[in-house]
Design a protein around this motif. Structure first.
Motif, PDB file in Angstrom:
ATOM      1  N   SER A  62       4.010  -4.493  -0.315  1.00  0.00           N
ATOM      2  CA  SER A  62       4.260  -3.042  -0.342  1.00  0.00           C
ATOM      3  C   SER A  62       3.477  -2.407  -1.487  1.00  0.00           C
ATOM      4  O   SER A  62       3.069  -3.082  -2.445  1.00  0.00           O
ATOM      5  CB  SER A  62       5.754  -2.739  -0.524  1.00  0.00           C
ATOM      6  OG  SER A  62       6.150  -3.052  -1.846  1.00  0.00           O
ATOM      7  N   GLY A  63       3.328  -1.094  -1.379  1.00  0.00           N
ATOM      8  CA  GLY A  63       2.655  -0.356  -2.445  1.00  0.00           C
ATOM      9  C   GLY A  63       3.477  -0.370  -3.723  1.00  0.00           C
ATOM     10  O   GLY A  63       2.924  -0.402  -4.831  1.00  0.00           O
ATOM     11  N   THR A  64       4.781  -0.349  -3.578  1.00  0.00           N
ATOM     12  CA  THR A  64       5.650  -0.408  -4.759  1.00  0.00           C
ATOM     13  C   THR A  64       5.426  -1.717  -5.507  1.00  0.00           C
ATOM     14  O   THR A  64       5.327  -1.741  -6.745  1.00  0.00           O
ATOM     15  CB  THR A  64       7.129  -0.272  -4.332  1.00  0.00           C
ATOM     16  OG1 THR A  64       7.292   0.991  -3.683  1.00  0.00           O
ATOM     17  CG2 THR A  64       8.068  -0.366  -5.513  1.00  0.00           C
ATOM     18  N   ALA A  65       5.338  -2.811  -4.767  1.00  0.00           N
ATOM     19  CA  ALA A  65       5.102  -4.115  -5.403  1.00  0.00           C
ATOM     20  C   ALA A  65       3.734  -4.129  -6.077  1.00  0.00           C
ATOM     21  O   ALA A  65       3.591  -4.623  -7.207  1.00  0.00           O
ATOM     22  CB  ALA A  65       5.199  -5.228  -4.363  1.00  0.00           C
ATOM     23  N   LEU A 174      -4.896   2.341 -11.426  1.00  0.00           N
ATOM     24  CA  LEU A 174      -5.040   3.373 -10.394  1.00  0.00           C
ATOM     25  C   LEU A 174      -4.090   3.060  -9.251  1.00  0.00           C
ATOM     26  O   LEU A 174      -4.187   1.982  -8.641  1.00  0.00           O
ATOM     27  CB  LEU A 174      -6.481   3.386  -9.871  1.00  0.00           C
ATOM     28  CG  LEU A 174      -6.765   4.380  -8.743  1.00  0.00           C
ATOM     29  CD1 LEU A 174      -6.784   5.811  -9.260  1.00  0.00           C
ATOM     30  CD2 LEU A 174      -8.105   4.063  -8.076  1.00  0.00           C
ATOM     31  N   ASP A 175      -3.160   3.982  -8.987  1.00  0.00           N
ATOM     32  CA  ASP A 175      -2.335   3.851  -7.776  1.00  0.00           C
ATOM     33  C   ASP A 175      -3.159   4.402  -6.627  1.00  0.00           C
ATOM     34  O   ASP A 175      -3.241   5.613  -6.422  1.00  0.00           O
ATOM     35  CB  ASP A 175      -1.015   4.615  -7.939  1.00  0.00           C
ATOM     36  CG  ASP A 175      -0.162   4.551  -6.657  1.00  0.00           C
ATOM     37  OD1 ASP A 175      -0.645   3.990  -5.654  1.00  0.00           O
ATOM     38  OD2 ASP A 175       0.973   5.067  -6.669  1.00  0.00           O
ATOM     39  N   GLY A 176      -3.755   3.476  -5.878  1.00  0.00           N
ATOM     40  CA  GLY A 176      -4.615   3.856  -4.764  1.00  0.00           C
ATOM     41  C   GLY A 176      -3.929   3.639  -3.435  1.00  0.00           C
ATOM     42  O   GLY A 176      -4.523   3.080  -2.515  1.00  0.00           O
ATOM     43  N   THR A 207      -1.761  -0.184   4.252  1.00  0.00           N
ATOM     44  CA  THR A 207      -0.830  -0.030   5.370  1.00  0.00           C
ATOM     45  C   THR A 207      -0.697   1.423   5.836  1.00  0.00           C
ATOM     46  O   THR A 207      -0.548   1.674   7.027  1.00  0.00           O
ATOM     47  CB  THR A 207       0.546  -0.617   4.977  1.00  0.00           C
ATOM     48  OG1 THR A 207       0.340  -1.975   4.596  1.00  0.00           O
ATOM     49  CG2 THR A 207       1.520  -0.574   6.121  1.00  0.00           C
ATOM     50  N   LYS A 208      -0.767   2.381   4.919  1.00  0.00           N
ATOM     51  CA  LYS A 208      -0.656   3.788   5.343  1.00  0.00           C
ATOM     52  C   LYS A 208      -1.858   4.187   6.194  1.00  0.00           C
ATOM     53  O   LYS A 208      -1.818   5.164   6.922  1.00  0.00           O
ATOM     54  CB  LYS A 208      -0.584   4.702   4.114  1.00  0.00           C
ATOM     55  CG  LYS A 208       0.655   4.479   3.259  1.00  0.00           C
ATOM     56  CD  LYS A 208       0.660   5.392   2.062  1.00  0.00           C
ATOM     57  CE  LYS A 208       1.611   4.931   0.983  1.00  0.00           C
ATOM     58  NZ  LYS A 208       2.945   4.540   1.427  1.00  0.00           N
ATOM     59  N   ASN A 209      -2.923   3.418   6.068  1.00  0.00           N
ATOM     60  CA  ASN A 209      -4.191   3.788   6.694  1.00  0.00           C
ATOM     61  C   ASN A 209      -4.606   2.767   7.753  1.00  0.00           C
ATOM     62  O   ASN A 209      -5.777   2.474   7.914  1.00  0.00           O
ATOM     63  CB  ASN A 209      -5.258   3.924   5.591  1.00  0.00           C
ATOM     64  CG  ASN A 209      -6.569   4.498   6.069  1.00  0.00           C
ATOM     65  OD1 ASN A 209      -6.614   5.330   6.970  1.00  0.00           O
ATOM     66  ND2 ASN A 209      -7.657   4.041   5.467  1.00  0.00           N
TER      67      ASN A 209
HETATM   68  C1  LIG Z   1       1.191   7.501  -3.976  1.00  0.00           C
HETATM   69  C2  LIG Z   1       2.045   6.366  -3.497  1.00  0.00           C
HETATM   70  N1  LIG Z   1       2.088   5.234  -4.228  1.00  0.00           N
HETATM   71  C3  LIG Z   1       2.828   4.187  -3.848  1.00  0.00           C
HETATM   72  C4  LIG Z   1       3.569   4.209  -2.685  1.00  0.00           C
HETATM   73  C5  LIG Z   1       4.439   3.029  -2.381  1.00  0.00           C
HETATM   74  O1  LIG Z   1       4.179   2.392  -1.184  1.00  0.00           O
HETATM   75  P1  LIG Z   1       5.323   1.572  -0.417  1.00  0.00           P
HETATM   76  O2  LIG Z   1       6.151   2.597   0.274  1.00  0.00           O
HETATM   77  O3  LIG Z   1       4.559   0.683   0.491  1.00  0.00           O
HETATM   78  O4  LIG Z   1       6.107   0.821  -1.407  1.00  0.00           O
HETATM   79  C6  LIG Z   1       3.557   5.357  -1.890  1.00  0.00           C
HETATM   80  C7  LIG Z   1       4.336   5.417  -0.649  1.00  0.00           C
HETATM   81  O5  LIG Z   1       4.557   6.445  -0.061  1.00  0.00           O
HETATM   82  C8  LIG Z   1       2.771   6.467  -2.320  1.00  0.00           C
HETATM   83  O6  LIG Z   1       2.736   7.604  -1.610  1.00  0.00           O
END
Ligand SMILES: Cc1ncc(COP(=O)(O)O)c(C=O)c1O
Length: 345
Positions: A62-65, A174-176, A207-209
């Motif tokens: 996940s992006g959070t991880a 960078l949060d990409g 994953t968002k893309n």
């Molecule tokens: C800018 C940004 N960073 C990180 C995340 C985290 O991604 P995830 O929901 O996969 O944990 C998101 C999710 O919406 C996001 O918009």
């Protein structure tokens, strides 16, 4: 009624190329936990795409991880991560970085357009009691681009913030989560937007893309990479069948797939914004990429939802519209007709 999807790019499906890549990787058996040839190939692909001979990549789920692990590899438990006050890491990740970072704190910095302003960053750093153990010591600057509100930093903006941090001995992350959308909008290379601008680690959103189930951390700092070997395992991100995540990220980065997918979402948003502007609605953000917050008023928002548009209602008549790799011109044209009718009624 066929709905038109604008809730989130997370709601979109998986790009056919990614599905195919997973199917192609599903042959025979290989050693588990990332010691496989597909994951080895991923390192080569990332080094080529980012033009960096020693970059390392860690697929996570996940992006959070990705954010929490990348940040904690750069930040000691007594440290602080500085980011914009609207950043996802600060407001929408349940304190994941603080938890995985043994109590590292997060501090919001101001700035217009949902972006950290260099003067605000300098002021925040000037207010620190450096070396005083009663105070968390700033260790990392985290830049979110695109921001959570759909605006982007220029390459020079990133370089300026990273340089201010570097002067204070800080690393830059960078949060990409939507980095491909930013790359398309800027027309720059991944290297220019990251390590050449002073970025040490990137949360590479996939994953968002259009990916299925993988994000990745790309790290240019070797010490942080060494830590991530252990941090990814201890947090449960060294998956047994990592090869299928690696296959997704390889396909994503190959032949510019990520840029083509993001190019679609950015272009559809451009068309949507161009159609909405003459309707006299107030834009809350500048839609640099694929996200627009717009004030249509409560009555029109309700009518638009009733007519089949799916979006996040932010309250007070403001709605969030997000396009994805799947959005079509027909979706946009229908949405514009619905919106014009809703505003007229
Ligand atoms: C800018 C940004 N960073 C990180 C995340 C985290 O991604 P995830 O929901 O996969 O944990 C998101 C999710 O919406 C996001 O918009």
């Amino acid at each position: 009624m066929t709905h038109i999807e604008f809730r989130s790019d997370n709601a979109a499906g998986v790009a056919p190329e990614i599905v195919q890549a997973v199917a192609d990787a599903n042959v025979g058996s290989v050693i588990a936990y990332g010691d496989d040839p597909v994951t080895a190939q991923l390192h080569d692909v990332v080094r080529e795409v980012f033009e960096h001979d020693t970059a390392r990549v860690f697929p996570v789920t996940s992006g959070t991880a990705a954010n929490a692990l990348a940040l904690t590899a750069l930040c000691p438990p007594w440290g602080a991560v500085l980011c914009h006050e609207t950043a996802h890491i600060l407001n929408s990740e349940g304190g994941a970085t603080s938890m995985l970072g043994g109590g590292a704190v997060m501090r919001g910095v101001g700035g217009d357009d949902f972006r950290m302003h260099p003067d605000e960053l300098r002021a925040a750093l000037d207010g620190i009691r450096w070396g005083d153990p009663h105070h968390s010591q700033p260790a990392v600057i985290s830049i979110t681009s695109p921001t959570d509100m759909g605006t982007i930093y220029s390459v020079d903006d990133i370089a300026e913030l990273a340089a201010i941090g570097a002067e204070a001995g800080m690393a830059t992350h960078l949060d990409g989560a939507r980095i491909a959308n930013a790359l398309v909008a800027l027309g720059c290379t991944p290297a220019e937007m990251t390590w050449k601008a002073g970025v040490d680690a990137v949360s590479l959103g996939c994953t968002k893309n259009g990916a299925l189930s993988s994000e990745a951390i790309v790290v240019f700092d070797d010490a942080a990479g060494d830590e991530l070997v252990y941090r990814t395992k201890r947090s449960g991100h060294v998956t047994s069948k990592m090869r299928f995540q690696s296959a997704q990220v390889i396909a994503y980065l190959t032949d510019d797939l990520w840029l083509r997918l993001a190019g679609n979402s950015n272009a559809r948003m451009k068309r949507l914004a161009a159609g909405l502007e003459p309707l006299g609605v107030r834009f809350v953000n500048r839609p640099d990429v694929n996200m627009l917050f717009v004030d249509v008023g409560e009555a029109a928002a309700a009518a638009m939802a009733e007519a089949g548009m799916l979006f996040y209602d932010m309250g007070g008549g403001v709605i969030r519209l997000v396009t994805s790799w799947q959005t079509t011109d027909d979706d946009i044209d229908r949405a514009l007709d619905i919106t014009a009718a809703a505003l007229a009624s």
